[in-house]
Write a protein that holds these residues in place. Structure first.
Motif, PDB file in Angstrom:
ATOM      1  N   ASP A  56      13.568  -6.377  31.972  1.00 48.08           N
ATOM      2  CA  ASP A  56      14.651  -6.501  30.991  1.00 48.08           C
ATOM      3  C   ASP A  56      15.923  -5.927  31.629  1.00 48.08           C
ATOM      4  O   ASP A  56      16.036  -4.713  31.801  1.00 48.08           O
ATOM      5  N   PRO A  57      16.888  -6.786  31.995  1.00 51.24           N
ATOM      6  CA  PRO A  57      18.049  -6.272  32.737  1.00 51.24           C
ATOM      7  C   PRO A  57      18.836  -5.208  31.974  1.00 51.24           C
ATOM      8  O   PRO A  57      19.389  -4.293  32.589  1.00 51.24           O
ATOM      9  N   GLN A  58      18.876  -5.322  30.613  1.00 50.92           N
ATOM     10  CA  GLN A  58      19.612  -4.312  29.843  1.00 50.92           C
ATOM     11  C   GLN A  58      18.978  -2.938  30.007  1.00 50.92           C
ATOM     12  O   GLN A  58      19.644  -1.941  30.277  1.00 50.92           O
ATOM     13  N   ARG A  59      17.655  -2.883  29.798  1.00 54.08           N
ATOM     14  CA  ARG A  59      16.972  -1.586  29.886  1.00 54.08           C
ATOM     15  C   ARG A  59      16.985  -1.069  31.312  1.00 54.08           C
ATOM     16  O   ARG A  59      17.160   0.126  31.548  1.00 54.08           O
ATOM     17  N   ASN A  60      16.796  -1.989  32.250  1.00 54.50           N
ATOM     18  CA  ASN A  60      16.792  -1.612  33.660  1.00 54.50           C
ATOM     19  C   ASN A  60      18.141  -0.981  34.044  1.00 54.50           C
ATOM     20  O   ASN A  60      18.207   0.117  34.605  1.00 54.50           O
ATOM     21  N   ASN A  61      19.229  -1.681  33.702  1.00 54.50           N
ATOM     22  CA  ASN A  61      20.560  -1.152  34.024  1.00 54.50           C
ATOM     23  C   ASN A  61      20.811   0.166  33.322  1.00 54.50           C
ATOM     24  O   ASN A  61      21.305   1.126  33.929  1.00 54.50           O
TER      25      ASN A  61
END
Ligand code: ZN
Length: 297
Positions: A165-170
């Motif tokens: 999940d790019p949001q959580r990852n970022n």
């Protein structure tokens, strides 16, 4: 600047942004019921719903809690300059949040505890700020309290779902990891007493490791509920989960339990996303709840 007094504690709201939800009501709350909206429309417009846009209105703010012993910042909004592609409300912001905090009477050095109710991008942003191209903790003297469970599921190195999940990852890499690496993070398990007036308690559902803060001083009480609730209509429909609630059944059980606590123990509710005036008293009649907003002074 509005203040709410809870015993000897002074609570101030630090606003990052207020505006229309990014999704239509039915997408924001998959169980949304237009009849309930119609029944409550008189008080929902304009601070909680915009008929012209057919959008719910939501705030993103922090609570600054000053007690005789501590200066606590509860939840840290979306932050400035964060890369959040696909989320316009969080992407590359440049808001005067720290100036608003200064207007509320606190500098970053004054904060001795940061508490993130969970690690979604709009609750961890101001944990860090960009300095010389690096993300560094915004609050140099603070201990940052994170739920250990939340940290484990939020950590992309341990949880493939978070990595995907790019949001959580970022958000984890730019707003949580720098705090862990600086040695300022304290991972908490179960019920955690900050002092004899403040308890951090597990409130799973919105996320598995979500926590709330209970403040009790001189017979006055407050509940800082994070994202256990997103919008005041949920007081009237506690079975509605937001699209962001990760454990739907637990989220419903927790929301009802927290509303019961507010009603029975006379605790003022301090959510993160309710529009003005942001704070509410909860009453119970049978199985149902109702809300009365309580403006600050
Ligand atoms: Zn959330």
């Amino acid at each position: 600047m509005e203040h709410w007094a809870i015993g000897a504690a002074n609570v101030t709201r630090v606003e990052e942004q207020i505006g229309f939800a990014s999704f239509a009501p039915e997408q924001y709350f998959p169980g949304f019921d237009r009849e309930l909206l119609r029944r409550h429309i008189s008080w929902l417009v304009p601070d909680h719903y915009s008929p012209a846009h057919d959008r719910l209105v939501t705030s993103i703010h922090s609570w600054l809690i000053r007690t005789p012993r501590h200066t606590i910042l509860l939840d840290c909004c979306a932050g400035n300059h964060k890369e959040r592609p696909g989320f316009a409300r969080f992407h590359r912001l440049d808001t005067p949040y720290l100036a608003r905090m200064a207007a509320a009477g606190a500098s970053p050095e004054d904060i001795d505890i940061v508490l993130c109710t969970h690690l979604h991008a709009d609750h961890v942003g101001w944990n860090t700020m960009l300095r010389d191209g690096r993300w560094v903790p915004t609050f140099p003297k603070a201990k940052y309290l994170f739920s250990r469970t939340e940290n484990e599921i939020g950590n992309p190195d341990r949880n493939p779902a978070a990595a995907a999940d790019p949001q959580r990852n970022n958000a984890y890499h730019d707003s949580v990891l720098p705090v862990i690496e600086s040695g300022q993070a304290v991972l908490i398990d179960g019920v955690h007493a900050i002092d004899d007036t403040m308890l951090v308690e597990p409130a799973p559902g919105h996320t598995p490791g979500h926590v709330v803060l209970k403040l009790a001083d001189r017979d006055q009480r407050a509940l800082f509920c994070g994202d256990a609730m997103h919008h005041p209509l949920q007081v009237y429909a506690p079975h509605w989960n937001s699209r962001f609630c990760e454990l739907p059944e637990e989220a419903r059980v927790t929301r009802r339990r927290l509303l019961e606590h507010c009603a029975e123990d006379n605790a003022l509710l301090f959510p993160i996303h309710f529009g003005a005036p942001h704070v509410a008293a909860i009453a119970r009649a049978g199985d149902a709840f109702s809300l009365r907003f309580v403006a600050g002074s």
